[in-house]
Motif scaffolding. Structure first.
Motif, mmCIF file in Angstrom:
data_model
loop_
_atom_site.group_PDB
_atom_site.id
_atom_site.type_symbol
_atom_site.label_atom_id
_atom_site.label_comp_id
_atom_site.label_asym_id
_atom_site.label_seq_id
_atom_site.Cartn_x
_atom_site.Cartn_y
_atom_site.Cartn_z
ATOM 1 N N MET A 161 -2.643 -1.614 12.369
ATOM 2 C CA MET A 161 -2.238 -2.857 11.622
ATOM 3 C C MET A 161 -1.823 -2.287 10.226
ATOM 4 N N GLN A 162 -0.676 -3.364 10.025
ATOM 5 C CA GLN A 162 0.302 -3.280 8.839
ATOM 6 C C GLN A 162 0.120 -4.320 7.840
ATOM 7 N N PHE A 163 0.172 -4.090 6.609
ATOM 8 C CA PHE A 163 0.019 -5.208 5.562
ATOM 9 C C PHE A 163 0.995 -4.915 4.309
ATOM 10 N N ALA A 164 2.145 -5.731 4.611
ATOM 11 C CA ALA A 164 3.264 -5.599 3.650
ATOM 12 C C ALA A 164 2.595 -6.521 2.670
ATOM 13 N N GLY A 165 2.805 -5.918 1.283
ATOM 14 C CA GLY A 165 2.252 -6.618 -0.148
ATOM 15 C C GLY A 165 0.817 -6.447 -0.310
ATOM 16 N N PHE A 166 0.243 -5.426 0.311
ATOM 17 C CA PHE A 166 -1.079 -5.114 -0.212
ATOM 18 C C PHE A 166 -1.466 -3.814 -0.285
ATOM 19 N N ASP A 167 -1.951 -3.627 -1.389
ATOM 20 C CA ASP A 167 -2.141 -2.363 -2.264
ATOM 21 C C ASP A 167 -3.419 -1.817 -1.617
ATOM 22 N N GLY A 168 -3.652 -1.086 -0.803
ATOM 23 C CA GLY A 168 -4.833 -0.331 -0.075
ATOM 24 C C GLY A 168 -5.565 0.510 -1.102
ATOM 25 N N ALA A 169 -5.213 0.916 -2.084
ATOM 26 C CA ALA A 169 -5.890 1.644 -3.175
ATOM 27 C C ALA A 169 -6.724 0.976 -3.984
ATOM 28 N N THR A 170 -6.187 -0.074 -4.392
ATOM 29 C CA THR A 170 -6.687 -1.362 -5.240
ATOM 30 C C THR A 170 -7.288 -2.553 -4.631
ATOM 31 N N PHE A 171 -6.867 -2.898 -3.482
ATOM 32 C CA PHE A 171 -7.319 -3.923 -2.599
ATOM 33 C C PHE A 171 -6.821 -5.216 -3.290
ATOM 34 N N THR A 172 -5.427 -5.130 -3.698
ATOM 35 C CA THR A 172 -4.880 -6.278 -4.522
ATOM 36 C C THR A 172 -3.453 -6.382 -3.931
ATOM 37 N N ALA B 131 4.106 -2.718 -2.542
ATOM 38 C CA ALA B 131 3.027 -2.017 -1.978
ATOM 39 C C ALA B 131 2.724 -2.201 -0.544
ATOM 40 N N GLY B 132 2.037 -1.515 0.149
ATOM 41 C CA GLY B 132 1.835 -1.961 1.604
ATOM 42 C C GLY B 132 0.743 -0.843 2.314
ATOM 43 N N ALA B 133 0.247 -1.383 3.416
ATOM 44 C CA ALA B 133 -1.065 -0.470 3.839
ATOM 45 C C ALA B 133 -0.972 -0.523 5.412
ATOM 46 N N ILE B 134 -1.261 0.614 5.868
ATOM 47 C CA ILE B 134 -1.158 0.629 7.532
ATOM 48 C C ILE B 134 -2.595 1.487 7.788
ATOM 49 N N PHE B 135 -3.254 0.653 8.598
ATOM 50 C CA PHE B 135 -4.402 1.217 9.024
ATOM 51 C C PHE B 135 -4.102 1.509 10.709
ATOM 52 N N SER B 136 -4.292 2.938 10.918
ATOM 53 C CA SER B 136 -4.022 3.432 12.234
ATOM 54 C C SER B 136 -5.402 3.781 13.041
ATOM 55 N N PRO B 137 -5.644 3.318 14.249
ATOM 56 C CA PRO B 137 -6.852 3.870 14.855
ATOM 57 C C PRO B 137 -6.522 5.101 15.557
ATOM 58 N N LEU B 138 -7.465 5.893 15.625
ATOM 59 C CA LEU B 138 -7.491 7.172 16.290
ATOM 60 C C LEU B 138 -7.796 6.819 17.833
ATOM 61 N N GLN B 139 -7.510 7.693 18.666
ATOM 62 C CA GLN B 139 -7.926 7.988 20.006
ATOM 63 C C GLN B 139 -9.344 8.351 20.068
ATOM 64 N N PRO B 140 -10.239 7.771 20.772
ATOM 65 C CA PRO B 140 -11.432 8.246 21.049
ATOM 66 C C PRO B 140 -11.597 9.993 20.901
ATOM 67 N N PHE B 141 -12.586 10.316 20.181
ATOM 68 C CA PHE B 141 -12.854 11.635 19.996
ATOM 69 C C PHE B 141 -12.895 12.679 21.141
ATOM 70 N N GLN B 142 -13.326 12.303 22.503
ATOM 71 C CA GLN B 142 -13.211 13.081 23.491
ATOM 72 C C GLN B 142 -11.833 13.458 23.997
ATOM 73 N N GLU B 143 -10.825 12.466 23.778
ATOM 74 C CA GLU B 143 -9.420 12.378 24.089
ATOM 75 C C GLU B 143 -8.747 13.410 23.146
ATOM 76 N N ARG B 144 -9.046 13.354 21.803
ATOM 77 C CA ARG B 144 -8.466 14.068 20.811
ATOM 78 C C ARG B 144 -8.860 15.467 21.033
#
Length: 180
Positions: free
Chosen positions: A1-12, A17-30
């Motif tokens: 998920m990507q959020f342009a204009g969102f500061d992930g450090a301060t949640f403002t 600023a921008g924030a990207i939340f990247s999901p990881l593959q399941p632990f077993q696969e990794r």
């Protein structure tokens, strides 16, 4: 998920600023590939360190959903000798660099920097008053031209829309000197 204009450090909201939340593959696969979250983050930090035109931090996912891993401590750095902002920024970055060398501390950072562009507006308040332009209107206009201003919200077809006033892009690209 990507959020342009969102500061992930301060949640403002922040236009630079921008924030990207990247999901990881399941632990077993990794795990079969030797890709723990720490290995992936270390690789990301190494690759992102090459980006010179941005300040990028990576934060590991929490081991338990809903319980974050970005907690810790906060420190204030003061310029008690009056050496100025560039010296304070250098000292702050030296502390951050040293802290990142301490075992157990990862991703220590500071949001303080002196490279943010600054604009000084020398407003002739006497002339503005003579023209019957209140000072607050001058400041509101500057806000719209240099950033944006919230106007109001309205409802249409069951949805609420936010109205924001902002100068057109060509007028925000360059700061020109003019007088009232």
């Amino acid at each position: 998920m990507q959020f342009a204009g969102f500061d992930g450090a301060t949640f403002t909201n922040a236009p630079n600023a921008g924030a990207i939340f990247s999901p990881l593959q399941p632990f077993q696969e990794r795990a079969a590939k030797g890709l723990s979250a720490e290995v992936i983050l270390a690789d990301m930090r190494k690759r992102l360190a090459e980006v010179q035109d941005a300040f990028i931090i990576t934060i590991s996912p929490p081991p338990v959903r809903g319980i974050g891993t970005a907690g810790g401590f906060k420190m204030m750095v003061q310029d008690k000798r009056g050496r100025g902002l560039p010296a304070l920024e250098t000292a702050t970055q030296d502390i951050v660099t040293a802290a990142n060398q301490v075992p157990g501390l990862v991703g220590v950072f500071s949001l303080f920097n002196t490279r943010t562009p600054k604009v000084y507006a020398d407003i002739d308040r006497v002339r503005a008053e003579m023209l019957e332009v209140p000072a607050n209107r001058v400041f509101e206009t500057l806000q719209v031209y240099l950033g944006s201003a919230y106007v109001n919200d309205f409802n249409y077809l069951g949805r609420t829309y936010r109205v924001t006033a902002q100068a057109d892009a060509p007028f925000r690209d360059d700061i020109t000197i003019s007088s009232i």
